[in-house]
Design a protein around this motif. Structure first.
Motif, PDB file in Angstrom:
ATOM      1  N   TYR A 188      75.767  59.854   9.389  1.00 39.34           N
ATOM      2  CA  TYR A 188      76.570  58.868   9.119  1.00 39.34           C
ATOM      3  C   TYR A 188      77.880  59.778   9.366  1.00 39.34           C
ATOM      4  O   TYR A 188      78.771  59.566   9.822  1.00 39.34           O
ATOM      5  N   HIS A 189      78.447  60.176   7.815  1.00 42.08           N
ATOM      6  CA  HIS A 189      79.552  60.620   7.395  1.00 42.08           C
ATOM      7  C   HIS A 189      80.153  62.264   8.382  1.00 42.08           C
ATOM      8  O   HIS A 189      80.654  62.283   8.683  1.00 42.08           O
ATOM      9  N   SER A 190      78.480  62.667   8.599  1.00 37.61           N
ATOM     10  CA  SER A 190      78.839  64.440   9.413  1.00 37.61           C
ATOM     11  C   SER A 190      78.409  64.267  11.062  1.00 37.61           C
ATOM     12  O   SER A 190      79.315  64.874  10.966  1.00 37.61           O
ATOM     13  N   VAL A 191      78.052  63.300  11.202  1.00 33.68           N
ATOM     14  CA  VAL A 191      77.650  63.102  12.859  1.00 33.68           C
ATOM     15  C   VAL A 191      78.125  61.786  13.219  1.00 33.68           C
ATOM     16  O   VAL A 191      78.464  62.044  14.291  1.00 33.68           O
ATOM     17  N   ASN A 192      77.610  60.980  12.980  1.00 30.39           N
ATOM     18  CA  ASN A 192      78.328  59.458  13.841  1.00 30.39           C
ATOM     19  C   ASN A 192      79.355  58.500  13.633  1.00 30.39           C
ATOM     20  O   ASN A 192      80.042  58.420  14.713  1.00 30.39           O
ATOM     21  N   PRO A 245      72.341  57.466  19.075  1.00 33.00           N
ATOM     22  CA  PRO A 245      72.995  57.090  19.886  1.00 33.00           C
ATOM     23  C   PRO A 245      74.103  58.535  19.573  1.00 33.00           C
ATOM     24  O   PRO A 245      74.726  58.492  20.650  1.00 33.00           O
ATOM     25  N   THR A 246      74.230  59.021  18.470  1.00 34.86           N
ATOM     26  CA  THR A 246      75.816  59.978  18.684  1.00 34.86           C
ATOM     27  C   THR A 246      75.433  61.404  19.885  1.00 34.86           C
ATOM     28  O   THR A 246      76.554  61.697  20.613  1.00 34.86           O
ATOM     29  N   LEU A 247      74.347  61.363  19.448  1.00 35.64           N
ATOM     30  CA  LEU A 247      73.950  62.857  20.502  1.00 35.64           C
ATOM     31  C   LEU A 247      73.855  62.624  21.982  1.00 35.64           C
ATOM     32  O   LEU A 247      74.245  63.078  22.598  1.00 35.64           O
ATOM     33  N   GLY A 248      73.277  61.021  22.426  1.00 29.03           N
ATOM     34  CA  GLY A 248      73.908  61.083  23.858  1.00 29.03           C
ATOM     35  C   GLY A 248      74.997  60.739  24.296  1.00 29.03           C
ATOM     36  O   GLY A 248      75.228  61.168  25.911  1.00 29.03           O
ATOM     37  N   HIS A 270      66.658  73.247  20.438  1.00 31.38           N
ATOM     38  CA  HIS A 270      66.054  72.536  19.822  1.00 31.38           C
ATOM     39  C   HIS A 270      66.567  71.044  19.616  1.00 31.38           C
ATOM     40  O   HIS A 270      66.412  70.090  20.049  1.00 31.38           O
ATOM     41  N   LEU A 271      67.914  70.434  19.316  1.00 25.34           N
ATOM     42  CA  LEU A 271      68.939  69.166  18.737  1.00 25.34           C
ATOM     43  C   LEU A 271      68.452  69.116  19.745  1.00 25.34           C
ATOM     44  O   LEU A 271      68.332  67.683  20.515  1.00 25.34           O
ATOM     45  N   TRP A 272      68.482  69.557  21.749  1.00 25.94           N
ATOM     46  CA  TRP A 272      69.045  68.959  23.150  1.00 25.94           C
ATOM     47  C   TRP A 272      67.523  68.680  23.415  1.00 25.94           C
ATOM     48  O   TRP A 272      67.034  68.014  23.643  1.00 25.94           O
ATOM     49  N   ALA A 273      66.624  69.528  23.339  1.00 25.00           N
ATOM     50  CA  ALA A 273      65.066  68.576  23.853  1.00 25.00           C
ATOM     51  C   ALA A 273      64.632  67.735  22.807  1.00 25.00           C
ATOM     52  O   ALA A 273      64.165  67.155  23.367  1.00 25.00           O
ATOM     53  N   TYR A 274      64.934  68.068  21.413  1.00 26.04           N
ATOM     54  CA  TYR A 274      64.792  66.033  20.890  1.00 26.04           C
ATOM     55  C   TYR A 274      65.199  65.076  20.861  1.00 26.04           C
ATOM     56  O   TYR A 274      64.753  63.966  20.977  1.00 26.04           O
TER      57      TYR A 274
END
Length: 333
Positions: A188-192, A245-248, A270-274
Motif C-alpha cells: 500500500y505505502h510503497s506501490v499502491n 491493479p497498480t501494475l496494470g 519477473h514482475l511483468w511476467a507475473y
C-alpha cells in the motif's frame, strides 16, 4: 416501483466549465497528496455479529473501471464466484465536481436509480461533505452504505460469504494472515499509494524521494517473484489482488501522469511476467478496461497533480498482455 422498472435516471454530461473539476471541497488538494478519509467502515460477517450478515442478494457494489481500489473488489468477487451473490454496477468513467455519476455509457444505477453516487452518501449521512469514492458496498436492507473502506471490502468478500462462494479459493488463509497483512501494508505505502504521492509532490526533494520509493519497491518485488509464482508461493492471495491493479495501470496511467521512472513495467522481467500471469485469468481480465486507465494520463489533469518539481516525461506505453508468461514452470519443480 423498483429501480429496475423505472426509466433510467442518467446524469447530465460531464461539464468541467460549468461545474469545475472533482477534488476541491471534497479532497485535500493542498501541498502534497493526502489520501482522503473513508468514514463508512461497517463490516459484513458470516454470523451477522457486525450488524451486517452475509446474505445472497442483500449487497451491491458500486465500482469504476478506472479506479484501482474499486477493481480489487470486482476481482475478489469473481475469484470467489460471488457474481450471483453480490451484485455490481459501474459508474461513468469521467466526473466533474459533482463526483461519480451514472450515464448511458456504463449504465444506470440498477439498485436505487440514482443519477449521482453522492446520493448514496447522502442517504447514509445527510449532507455528507467528504470524498465521494468507489468502491461502495451498499446494503439493500438498510438502504445505506456499509463501507467505502476498500481494504475491508475485499477481506469481507473473501471470507464472509463462504456458504455461497468457491471455497477452493482461499485468498486470506488463516496461517498466512499476519504475513499477508504485513506485505499488504508495504504494498500500500510503497506501490499502491506512492504514485499519487509522486504526482502530488510540490518540491524536488519530495518528488525524488517518493518516486525512488516506488522504484525500490518494484525492484524488491522483482526479486521476490524470481523464484515463486505468486507473492506467497503457488496460490493467489489477497496480496496479489492488492498489487495487480497498480501494475496494470503503471505504464498507461501512473508513470505518464506522475513521471515515476525511466523504466516501464516491461523492464522488470519477473514482475511483468507475473502481471501477465494474473491478467490472463478471467477474474483479472474481465474486470480490466485499459482504455479507462488512459484517462488518468490523457484526460484532464487530476486535482492532486502539483507543479514545482522537474518531472520525468514519460509517454503511455501499450504492452502485449496476452504474451505467454511461462510462470507455470515455477510450480512444477
Amino acid at each position: 416501483m423498483t429501480a429496475s422498472t423505472e426509466v433510467p435516471n442518467y446524469a447530465s454530461p460531464v461539464d468541467l466549465e460549468a461545474h469545475g473539476p472533482y477534488g476541491p471541497g471534497r479532497m485535500d488538494t493542498g501541498k502534497g497528496f493526502n489520501r482522503p478519509a473513508y468514514p463508512f467502515q461497517g463490516r459484513v460477517t458470516a454470523d451477522g455479529s457486525s450488524g451486517y450478515r452475509a446474505e445472497p442478494g442483500r449487497y451491491h457494489l458500486y465500482v469504476s473501471w478506472g479506479c484501482p481500489w474499486a477493481q480489487r473488489t470486482a476481482i475478489v468477487r469473481k475469484l470467489k464466484g460471488l457474481e450471483r451473490v453480490v451484485t455490481l454496477s459501474y459508474v461513468d468513467d469521467e466526473r466533474d465536481s459533482r463526483g461519480w455519476a451514472f450515464r448511458e455509457r456504463r449504465g444506470a444505477d440498477p439498485v436505487n436509480n440514482f443519477a449521482f453516487l453522492r446520493q448514496a452518501y447522502d442517504a447514509t449521512e445527510p449532507g455528507y461533505p467528504g470524498h465521494i469514492s468507489v468502491p461502495v458496498l451498499w446494503d439493500r436492507e438498510t438502504r445505506k452504505i456499509v463501507s467505502n473502506n476498500f481494504p475491508d471490502i475485499t477481506i469481507d468478500l473473501a471470507t464472509a460469504f463462504e456458504e455461497w462462494a468457491d471455497t477452493s479459493v482461499d485468498l486470506y488463509p488463516l496461517d498466512l494472515r499476519p504475513r499477508i497483512d504485513e506485505l499488504n501494508e508495504e504494498i500500500y505505502h510503497s506501490v499502491n499509494n506512492s504514485p499519487y504521492k509522486v504526482a502530488g509532490a510540490t518540491n524536488q526533494h519530495d518528488y525524488d524521494e517518493h518516486r525512488q520509493r516506488v522504484v525500490t519497491a518494484l525492484e524488491r518485488l522483482e526479486e521476490r517473484l524470481a523464484g515463486q509464482r505468486f507473492l506467497f508461493g503457488d496460490r493467489i492471495t489477497e496480496a496479489d489482488v492488492r498489487l495487480w491493479p497498480t501494475l496494470g495501470r503503471f505504464d498507461l496511467a501512473y508513470n505518464p501522469m506522475a513521471g515515476i521512472s525511466e523504466r516501464s513495467l516491461t523492464d522488470f522481467p519477473h514482475l511483468w511476467a507475473y502481471a501477465r500471469d494474473l491478467y490472463q485469468r478471467p477474474a483479472f481480465r474481465e474486470t480490466t478496461d485499459f482504455a479507462a486507465f488512459l484517462l488518468l494520463s490523457k484526460g484532464p489533469a487530476p486535482s492532486f497533480l502539483n507543479g514545482g518539481p522537474e518531472r520525468l516525461t514519460v509517454e503511455p506505453a501499450q504492452a502485449d498482455w496476452d504474451a505467454p508468461h511461462h510462470r507455470e514452470r515455477l510450480t512444477q519443480g
